[in-house]
Design a protein around this motif. Structure first.
Motif, short mmCIF file in Angstrom:
data_model
loop_
_atom_site.label_atom_id
_atom_site.label_comp_id
_atom_site.label_asym_id
_atom_site.label_seq_id
_atom_site.Cartn_x
_atom_site.Cartn_y
_atom_site.Cartn_z
N ARG A 3 0.84 -1.20 0.00
CA ARG A 3 0.00 0.00 0.00
C ARG A 3 0.87 1.25 0.00
O ARG A 3 0.49 2.28 -0.57
CB ARG A 3 -0.93 -0.01 1.22
CG ARG A 3 -2.07 -1.03 1.11
CD ARG A 3 -2.88 -1.08 2.38
NE ARG A 3 -2.08 -1.63 3.48
CZ ARG A 3 -2.20 -1.27 4.74
NH1 ARG A 3 -3.08 -0.34 5.09
NH2 ARG A 3 -1.45 -1.81 5.67
N GLU A 4 2.04 1.16 0.62
CA GLU A 4 2.96 2.30 0.62
C GLU A 4 3.38 2.68 -0.79
O GLU A 4 3.51 3.86 -1.13
CB GLU A 4 4.19 1.98 1.49
CG GLU A 4 3.92 2.00 2.99
CD GLU A 4 3.07 0.82 3.46
OE1 GLU A 4 3.02 -0.21 2.75
OE2 GLU A 4 2.45 0.93 4.54
N GLU A 9 -8.03 0.86 5.64
CA GLU A 9 -8.45 -0.27 6.48
C GLU A 9 -7.80 -1.59 6.09
O GLU A 9 -8.21 -2.66 6.56
CB GLU A 9 -9.98 -0.38 6.44
CG GLU A 9 -10.67 0.86 7.01
CD GLU A 9 -12.19 0.74 7.03
OE1 GLU A 9 -12.73 -0.29 6.57
OE2 GLU A 9 -12.84 1.69 7.51
N ASP A 10 -6.78 -1.53 5.23
CA ASP A 10 -6.01 -2.72 4.86
C ASP A 10 -6.91 -3.78 4.20
O ASP A 10 -6.91 -4.95 4.57
CB ASP A 10 -5.33 -3.30 6.11
CG ASP A 10 -4.30 -4.36 5.77
OD1 ASP A 10 -3.88 -4.42 4.60
OD2 ASP A 10 -3.93 -5.17 6.66
N ARG A 11 -7.64 -3.34 3.19
CA ARG A 11 -8.55 -4.25 2.49
C ARG A 11 -8.34 -4.17 0.98
O ARG A 11 -9.28 -4.05 0.20
CB ARG A 11 -10.00 -3.92 2.83
CG ARG A 11 -10.36 -4.13 4.30
CD ARG A 11 -11.79 -3.79 4.59
NE ARG A 11 -12.14 -4.06 5.98
CZ ARG A 11 -13.36 -3.88 6.50
NH1 ARG A 11 -14.34 -3.40 5.74
NH2 ARG A 11 -13.59 -4.16 7.77
N VAL A 12 -7.09 -4.26 0.56
CA VAL A 12 -6.74 -4.23 -0.86
C VAL A 12 -6.24 -5.61 -1.27
O VAL A 12 -5.26 -6.13 -0.69
CB VAL A 12 -5.66 -3.17 -1.15
CG1 VAL A 12 -5.33 -3.14 -2.64
CG2 VAL A 12 -6.11 -1.80 -0.66
N PHE A 13 -6.89 -6.21 -2.24
CA PHE A 13 -6.53 -7.55 -2.71
C PHE A 13 -6.32 -7.54 -4.21
O PHE A 13 -6.91 -6.74 -4.93
CB PHE A 13 -7.64 -8.56 -2.38
CG PHE A 13 -7.79 -8.86 -0.91
CD1 PHE A 13 -7.19 -9.99 -0.36
CD2 PHE A 13 -8.53 -8.02 -0.09
CE1 PHE A 13 -7.32 -10.26 1.00
CE2 PHE A 13 -8.68 -8.30 1.26
CZ PHE A 13 -8.07 -9.42 1.81
N ASN A 17 -15.89 -11.52 4.52
CA ASN A 17 -16.29 -11.83 5.89
C ASN A 17 -15.13 -11.76 6.87
O ASN A 17 -15.34 -11.60 8.08
CB ASN A 17 -16.92 -13.23 5.94
CG ASN A 17 -18.33 -13.25 5.39
OD1 ASN A 17 -19.25 -12.73 6.03
ND2 ASN A 17 -18.52 -13.83 4.20
N ASP A 18 -13.91 -11.88 6.36
CA ASP A 18 -12.74 -11.85 7.24
C ASP A 18 -11.59 -11.15 6.52
O ASP A 18 -10.76 -11.79 5.87
CB ASP A 18 -12.34 -13.26 7.63
CG ASP A 18 -11.16 -13.28 8.60
OD1 ASP A 18 -10.72 -12.19 9.03
OD2 ASP A 18 -10.70 -14.39 8.93
N PRO A 19 -11.51 -9.81 6.64
CA PRO A 19 -10.46 -9.06 5.93
C PRO A 19 -9.06 -9.32 6.45
O PRO A 19 -8.08 -8.84 5.86
CB PRO A 19 -10.88 -7.60 6.16
CG PRO A 19 -11.69 -7.62 7.41
CD PRO A 19 -12.40 -8.93 7.41
N ILE A 31 -2.60 -7.00 -0.52
CA ILE A 31 -1.48 -6.08 -0.66
C ILE A 31 -1.14 -5.54 0.72
O ILE A 31 -1.98 -4.95 1.40
CB ILE A 31 -1.84 -4.93 -1.63
CG1 ILE A 31 -2.20 -5.50 -3.00
CG2 ILE A 31 -0.68 -3.95 -1.73
CD1 ILE A 31 -1.12 -6.34 -3.64
N LYS A 32 0.06 -5.76 1.17
CA LYS A 32 0.45 -5.42 2.55
C LYS A 32 0.75 -3.95 2.70
O LYS A 32 1.13 -3.28 1.77
CB LYS A 32 1.66 -6.27 2.95
CG LYS A 32 1.38 -7.77 2.84
CD LYS A 32 2.52 -8.57 3.40
CE LYS A 32 2.28 -10.05 3.20
NZ LYS A 32 1.09 -10.54 3.85
#
Length: 409
Positions: free
Chosen positions: A348-349, A366-370, A395-397, A408-409
């Motif tokens: 993400r950076e 919110e760390d929800r990029v796939f 259901n489980d991000p 993607i971290k």
């Protein structure tokens, strides 16, 4: 004297009564039926012999039918709308793919003769069909899924570009050869390989001169229109068409039913209420998947919904956008799914470094990029699995990765 008259009168009355009785008895005798005489009884008519019931003409068995088309049944299709498959006695079948033209593709079983009277524009495909060339990776994936990969001997995708393990291994072993692009195929290679059928994507419809060349060299060219299917399972159901071509119909039916069951199980679950953006980037242009595209249908089946339901609701494919348009439309989505090709960022950076406005996206915060793995773009066989996996991360991000998705971290 008086006594004599009385006596005479009595005798007269008695006489009249006697006469009357005699007349009555005579009349009864005349009206009574004559005594029965056994010799005079009518002879009964002989009983009629029942007419024999005609025997029903037995249905011809598949072994009996040769060289004629006797309708058996129409293949029931649950989701696919872009082809038909009509079965005839004896193992014959006719395929049609309306969007690719008015051609009828007649499958003639091994050892059977070609019927004399055929519908117009019929191309005969004599089985076994074990030397097929393909310009459609999705087709190769479903053929591989039912164990028929050995029947595909040429492809328009180079070895280094294949992400499907079995296909890459077949190319490395020389069992599967590269025959050029769809627009410039190596006809000499195809002819030397004895190709019986070439299957290409809808892009070849824009190259009529190439299709004419296939006719000229005597190689049937079939157009796979599975990309026009709106429902993901419609794309998967094309396995039935290839199952018929390869005489692997039972394997195709079993595979499709298994994939359909995966998605149908999700339909009983509640919606997650999560919104998402499905997109990719190419040459600084942002391609947002239309609301009518199959990838958005996958999101819906997984229990989510597109953040942009008004973008192309009746269209497949994508809508081009500038980053500014993309930002305004998608920054509030709960999830980002980067689909097709390879995600240009590993973290993400890196996204934010490329464009600081990515930091405003809710999914980034919110760390929800796939992203989908590269093989996603090549396989119709994995679509049901991807739907199940999208449901899992909705259901489980906190899930870091699945078989086909990477966070993607």
């Amino acid at each position: 004297m008086e006594s004599i008259m009385k006596t005479t009168l009595k005798r007269l009355i008695s006489l009249l009564l006697a006469v009357a009785m005699t007349l009555a008895l005579t009349a009864c005798a005349q009206n009574a039926p004559a005594p029965s005489d056994p010799t005079d009884a009518p002879t009964p008519a002989p009983a009629a012999t029942p007419e024999p019931t005609p025997e029903a003409t037995p249905e011809p068995s598949d072994d009996d039918v040769d060289g004629e088309l006797i309708l058996d049944y129409e293949e029931p299709l649950q989701y696919a709308t872009q082809f038909t498959l009509t079965h005839y006695k004896g193992g014959y079948a006719i395929l049609t793919i309306p969007h690719s033209g008015d051609t009828n593709w007649l499958l003639v079983p091994e050892g059977k003769s070609v019927p004399e009277e055929l519908p117009e524009n019929t191309v005969v495909l004599q089985q076994p069909l074990n030397k097929i060339a393909s310009g459609v990776t999705a087709m190769v994936s479903v053929i591989d899924a039912i164990g028929g990969l050995d029947n595909v001997v040429a492809t328009t995708t180079k070895q280094e570009s294949w992400y499907l393990p079995n296909v890459a291994a077949a190319m490395e072993a020389g069992k599967l050869k590269y025959f050029g692009s769809y627009s410039e195929p190596d006809f000499e290679l195809l002819m030397s390989e004895g190709i019986q059928l070439e299957v290409d994507s809808t892009m070849i419809l824009n190259k009529p001169e190439v299709m004419d060349k296939y006719k000229e060299v005597g190689i049937p060219c079939m157009v796979d229109c599975s990309s026009y299917e709106e429902h993901p399972l419609g794309r998967v159901e094309w396995v039935k068409l290839y199952g018929a071509i390869l005489n692997m119909e039972e394997e195709a039916e079993a595979f499709f039913n298994e994939e359909a069951a995966k998605i149908e199980t999700l339909s009983a679950l509640e919606k997650t209420g999560k919104t998402a953006v499905m997109y990719y980037v190419s040459s600084d242009t942002y391609y947002l998947r239309n609301a009518g595209d199959y990838t958005v249908a996958m999101l819906n089946l997984a229990g989510g919904e597109t953040i942009a339901p008004d973008v192309g609701p009746d269209k497949s494919g994508s809508t081009k956008m500038t980053f500014e348009e993309f930002y305004a439309t998608c920054k509030d989505a709960d999830y980002i799914f980067y689909v097709v090709f390879t995600f240009p960022f590993e973290t993400r950076e890196e996204m934010i470094a490329e464009n600081a406005l990515y930091a405003d996206f809710k999914a980034v915060q919110e760390d929800r990029v796939f992203t989908t793995r590269p093989g996603f773009s090549q396989s119709a066989a994995m679509l049901a699995d991807v739907v199940v996996e999208i449901n899992s991360v909705l259901n489980d991000p906190t899930i870091e990765e699945t078989e086909n998705l990477i966070k993607i971290k």
